[in-house]
Scaffold this motif. Structure first.
Motif, short mmCIF file in Angstrom:
data_model
loop_
_atom_site.label_atom_id
_atom_site.label_comp_id
_atom_site.label_asym_id
_atom_site.label_seq_id
_atom_site.Cartn_x
_atom_site.Cartn_y
_atom_site.Cartn_z
N LEU A 48 0.82 -1.21 0.00
CA LEU A 48 0.00 0.00 0.00
C LEU A 48 0.84 1.25 0.00
O LEU A 48 0.52 2.24 -0.68
N ASN A 49 1.96 1.23 0.71
CA ASN A 49 2.84 2.41 0.75
C ASN A 49 3.43 2.73 -0.62
O ASN A 49 3.47 3.88 -1.07
N PHE A 50 3.87 1.68 -1.34
CA PHE A 50 4.45 1.88 -2.66
C PHE A 50 3.39 2.36 -3.65
O PHE A 50 3.64 3.19 -4.51
N PHE A 51 2.18 1.77 -3.51
CA PHE A 51 1.09 2.19 -4.40
C PHE A 51 0.76 3.69 -4.21
O PHE A 51 0.54 4.42 -5.17
N LEU A 52 0.72 4.08 -2.94
CA LEU A 52 0.46 5.50 -2.68
C LEU A 52 1.56 6.39 -3.25
O LEU A 52 1.30 7.48 -3.78
N LEU A 53 2.81 5.93 -3.15
CA LEU A 53 3.92 6.70 -3.71
C LEU A 53 3.81 6.82 -5.22
O LEU A 53 4.00 7.89 -5.80
N LEU A 54 3.47 5.67 -5.88
CA LEU A 54 3.30 5.72 -7.33
C LEU A 54 2.15 6.65 -7.73
O LEU A 54 2.21 7.37 -8.73
N LEU A 55 1.06 6.59 -6.94
CA LEU A 55 -0.08 7.46 -7.23
C LEU A 55 0.29 8.93 -7.15
O LEU A 55 -0.10 9.75 -8.01
N VAL A 56 1.09 9.27 -6.15
CA VAL A 56 1.54 10.67 -6.03
C VAL A 56 2.42 11.05 -7.20
O VAL A 56 2.31 12.16 -7.77
N LEU A 57 3.32 10.15 -7.60
CA LEU A 57 4.22 10.45 -8.73
C LEU A 57 3.44 10.63 -10.03
O LEU A 57 3.74 11.53 -10.83
N VAL A 58 2.42 9.77 -10.23
CA VAL A 58 1.61 9.91 -11.44
C VAL A 58 0.87 11.24 -11.45
O VAL A 58 0.77 11.94 -12.46
N PHE A 59 0.33 11.62 -10.28
CA PHE A 59 -0.39 12.89 -10.19
C PHE A 59 0.52 14.07 -10.50
O PHE A 59 0.17 14.98 -11.26
N VAL A 60 1.74 14.03 -9.91
CA VAL A 60 2.68 15.13 -10.16
C VAL A 60 3.07 15.19 -11.62
O VAL A 60 3.16 16.26 -12.23
N THR A 61 3.27 14.00 -12.22
CA THR A 61 3.67 13.97 -13.64
C THR A 61 2.56 14.54 -14.52
O THR A 61 2.81 15.34 -15.43
N LEU A 62 1.32 14.08 -14.27
CA LEU A 62 0.21 14.61 -15.05
C LEU A 62 0.03 16.11 -14.85
O LEU A 62 -0.27 16.85 -15.81
N TYR A 63 0.21 16.57 -13.63
CA TYR A 63 0.07 18.01 -13.35
C TYR A 63 1.10 18.82 -14.12
O TYR A 63 0.78 19.86 -14.73
N LEU A 64 2.37 18.33 -14.11
CA LEU A 64 3.42 19.05 -14.84
C LEU A 64 3.17 19.03 -16.34
O LEU A 64 3.41 20.04 -17.03
N MET A 65 2.69 17.90 -16.86
CA MET A 65 2.41 17.82 -18.30
C MET A 65 1.28 18.77 -18.70
O MET A 65 1.38 19.46 -19.72
N LEU A 66 0.21 18.81 -17.89
CA LEU A 66 -0.89 19.72 -18.21
C LEU A 66 -0.46 21.18 -18.13
O LEU A 66 -0.87 22.00 -18.96
N ASN A 67 0.37 21.51 -17.14
CA ASN A 67 0.89 22.89 -17.05
C ASN A 67 1.75 23.24 -18.25
O ASN A 67 1.70 24.37 -18.77
N ALA A 68 2.55 22.27 -18.71
CA ALA A 68 3.40 22.53 -19.87
C ALA A 68 2.55 22.76 -21.12
O ALA A 68 2.84 23.65 -21.94
N ILE A 69 1.48 21.96 -21.27
CA ILE A 69 0.60 22.13 -22.43
C ILE A 69 -0.10 23.49 -22.36
O ILE A 69 -0.21 24.21 -23.37
#
Length: 397
Positions: free
Chosen positions: A41-62
């Motif tokens: 569960l800890n690793f899943f939560l970490l991956l979820l946070v990383l995916v969110f940050v990545t998507l946020y940065l990509m949307l800001n770049a667009i």
């Protein structure tokens, strides 16, 4: 204090997450047949946070990429505004320094921006006027005409420059246009006064002088001089006949009719038209208000030989002489009146008294001339010649 509290909260959150992750036995299983992925569960939560940050940065770049043209346009617009404002400041500085060529060039650069186009055109018009280029000045004024908010400023500038160029008729057209807008501030009235003075519109000059005097906007000496000029031209107008002269005089305010320079000029005008009784009355009224040598001189000129009022004038002058002993101008006037009435003894006595009281060469010259005429009338050529000689000497001095 706020930073300290923020750090305490941050450390508390980190400790809470670390303790929670250590004692968290949860597990996450992802099924995608025929695959199975087991994650803590800890690793899943970490991956979820990383995916969110990545998507946020990509949307800001667009989004930033989509906004780039607007940002570039805004940057260029701000740059032009900065350059235009700097050019405007340079133009004003050069104009005040008297470097009119630099001022016009800087104003031309500033006029490229829509916000500064009108004001920079007015600055360039003033600079071109000072450089002696009326065509360029008029071109700049035409450009300023496009900005409706600057109508008053444009008209004020045009009036001032046209007056300076000695084009009062064109300046008055701008004055009429300015007055049609309802503008009545002090500087506009001063410019209108100057334009009417240059065009010799003396009734309007008098009206504007009175209006500015009510607002204490003219120096008393300047106001007095302008009134003198106006009345001098109005009353010396050769186109007046007796009736028009009387009509114009009746239109002058009563407090101005008794001013010495107005009354003296009016008396001369009335005498020139043969209206000696009118001249005598207005001079007497003015002298009752303020004593002045010009009025006394005009009073003597209003007398005519054989007039029934001549004796009355002599009696009035004798009353004044008792109240004002030693007045050379009054004695000269009284002697002149007696000379016209052929009262030889009284005329000689008053003229000799005027000669002894006279302080300036002009009065001495006039007294000697009258004494010479007196002795000629008495058939005394030697005495007359002597006074003529002294009159010539006084003229030479």
């Amino acid at each position: 204090m706020r930073i300290f509290i923020s750090l305490v909260i941050l450390f508390a959150a980190a400790i809470g997450l670390a303790v929670g992750a250590r004692f968290n036995p949860g597990n996450v299983v992802l099924f995608y047949p025929p695959y199975r992925v087991d994650l803590s569960l800890n690793f899943f939560l970490l991956l979820l946070v990383l995916v969110f940050v990545t998507l946020y940065l990509m949307l800001n770049a667009i989004r930033d990429a989509q906004r780039m043209p607007q940002r570039v346009a805004a940057y260029r617009r701000e740059k032009r505004e900065r350059e235009g404002n700097q050019a405007m400041r340079d133009a004003l500085k050069a104009l005040f320094e008297g470097r009119f060529g630099h001022a016009e060039k800087a104003a031309a650069r500033a006029s490229q921006g829509p916000d500064n186009a009108g004001l920079s055109a007015l600055i360039a018009a003033r600079a071109a006027h000072r450089l002696g280029h009326p065509e360029r000045r008029d071109t700049w004024l035409t450009k300023a005409h496009q900005d409706g908010a600057l109508k008053t400023a444009r008209l004020m500038t045009a009036i001032e420059l046209l007056i300076d160029e000695r084009q009062p008729e064109t300046a008055l057209e701008a004055v009429n246009e300015l007055q049609a807008t309802g503008t009545r501030h002090i500087h506009a009235l001063r410019l209108a006064l100057k334009a009417n003075q240059r065009s010799q519109n003396w009734p309007e000059v008098l009206r504007l002088v009175r209006l500015l005097d009510k607002r204490n906007a003219l120096h008393p000496a300047l106001s007095r001089r302008l009134r003198e000029l106006a009345y001098e031209h109005l009353l010396s107008d050769s186109s007046h006949d007796a009736e028009s002269l009387r009509r114009m005089w009746s239109g002058i305010p009563s407090d101005e009719q008794v001013q010495p320079y107005v009354a003296a000029r009016a008396a001369a005008a009335f005498n020139a038209k043969g209206l000696h009784e009118d001249a005598r009355r207005l001079v007497e009224k003015a002298l009752a208000k303020e004593w002045d040598d010009r009025l006394v001189r005009a009073y003597g000129e209003s007398a005519t030989l054989g007039s029934p009022s001549l004796l009355a004038q002599i009696e009035r002058c004798e009353e004044w002489a008792k109240a004002r002993p030693g007045d050379a101008e009054l004695e000269l006037t009284l002697g002149t009146l007696c000379l016209r009435q052929k009262l030889w003894g009284k005329a000689q006595r008053h003229l000799e008294q005027a000669l002894s009281d006279a302080l300036d060469a002009v009065t001495v010259q006039r007294v000697h001339l009258k004494l010479a005429q007196l002795h000629e009338a008495l058939n005394q050529p030697e005495e007359a010649a002597e006074h003529y000689r002294r009159c010539a000497l006084a003229t030479a001095i």
